[in-house]
Write a protein that holds these residues in place. Sequence first.
Motif, PDB file in Angstrom:
ATOM      1  N   CYS A 169       0.713  -0.926   0.005  1.00  0.00           N
ATOM      2  CA  CYS A 169       0.044  -0.133   0.017  1.00  0.00           C
ATOM      3  C   CYS A 169       0.832   1.329   0.062  1.00  0.00           C
ATOM      4  O   CYS A 169       0.529   2.468  -0.183  1.00  0.00           O
ATOM      5  CB  CYS A 169      -0.784  -0.093   1.157  1.00  0.00           C
ATOM      6  N   ARG A 170       2.219   0.928   0.227  1.00  0.00           N
ATOM      7  CA  ARG A 170       3.176   2.248   0.068  1.00  0.00           C
ATOM      8  C   ARG A 170       2.852   3.245   0.999  1.00  0.00           C
ATOM      9  O   ARG A 170       2.794   4.414   0.696  1.00  0.00           O
ATOM     10  CB  ARG A 170       2.961   2.993  -1.316  1.00  0.00           C
ATOM     11  N   LEU A 171       3.086   2.681   2.262  1.00  0.00           N
ATOM     12  CA  LEU A 171       2.804   3.451   3.523  1.00  0.00           C
ATOM     13  C   LEU A 171       3.939   3.226   4.471  1.00  0.00           C
ATOM     14  O   LEU A 171       4.469   2.025   4.439  1.00  0.00           O
ATOM     15  CB  LEU A 171       1.460   3.160   4.331  1.00  0.00           C
ATOM     16  N   PRO A 172       4.181   4.230   5.131  1.00  0.00           N
ATOM     17  CA  PRO A 172       5.330   4.102   6.340  1.00  0.00           C
ATOM     18  C   PRO A 172       4.713   3.099   7.182  1.00  0.00           C
ATOM     19  O   PRO A 172       3.725   2.945   7.444  1.00  0.00           O
ATOM     20  CB  PRO A 172       5.589   5.471   6.838  1.00  0.00           C
ATOM     21  N   SER A 173       5.698   2.476   8.096  1.00  0.00           N
ATOM     22  CA  SER A 173       5.623   1.538   8.907  1.00  0.00           C
ATOM     23  C   SER A 173       4.379   2.124  10.047  1.00  0.00           C
ATOM     24  O   SER A 173       3.591   1.366  10.294  1.00  0.00           O
ATOM     25  CB  SER A 173       6.705   0.718   9.522  1.00  0.00           C
ATOM     26  N   GLN A 174       4.774   3.236  10.439  1.00  0.00           N
ATOM     27  CA  GLN A 174       3.715   3.679  11.423  1.00  0.00           C
ATOM     28  C   GLN A 174       2.208   3.533  11.021  1.00  0.00           C
ATOM     29  O   GLN A 174       1.255   3.422  11.906  1.00  0.00           O
ATOM     30  CB  GLN A 174       4.110   5.024  12.164  1.00  0.00           C
TER      31      GLN A 174
END
Length: 121
Positions: free
Chosen positions: A42-47
């Motif tokens: 989903c191309r999101l940062p880990s947080q």
Amino acid sequence: MSENDELVRRVAALEQEVEQLRHALTSHAVIDQAIGVVAALCRLPSQESWDVLKQVSQHTNIKLREVAQLVLRWVECGRLPDEIRPVMRAAVVRTRERTRAGGALGEAGAAAPEQPFVRRG
């Protein structure tokens, strides 16, 4: 209670604690892997990926560990299970909107293709 009985009780309590810790370690590993999957697909940062998993868990009333297992199955079979697909999509959209509103939009906040949520098979 005799000293021997107390020792037996303490050993049993420690064995139970060890079992709970083993379970927690396993759950933690599964959740960490699922965070990575959400981050990558989903191309999101880990947080934000962690936030997505928590939202899915809360909105489906499925334990976080079980949501993580479903996400890992997504990688194995190429299909996000029906019980979490729409909630996952909504959580990703909400998370991206919140990131944009906070002014922290970078490459990670770019719109990802909807392909991860496409039904296959």
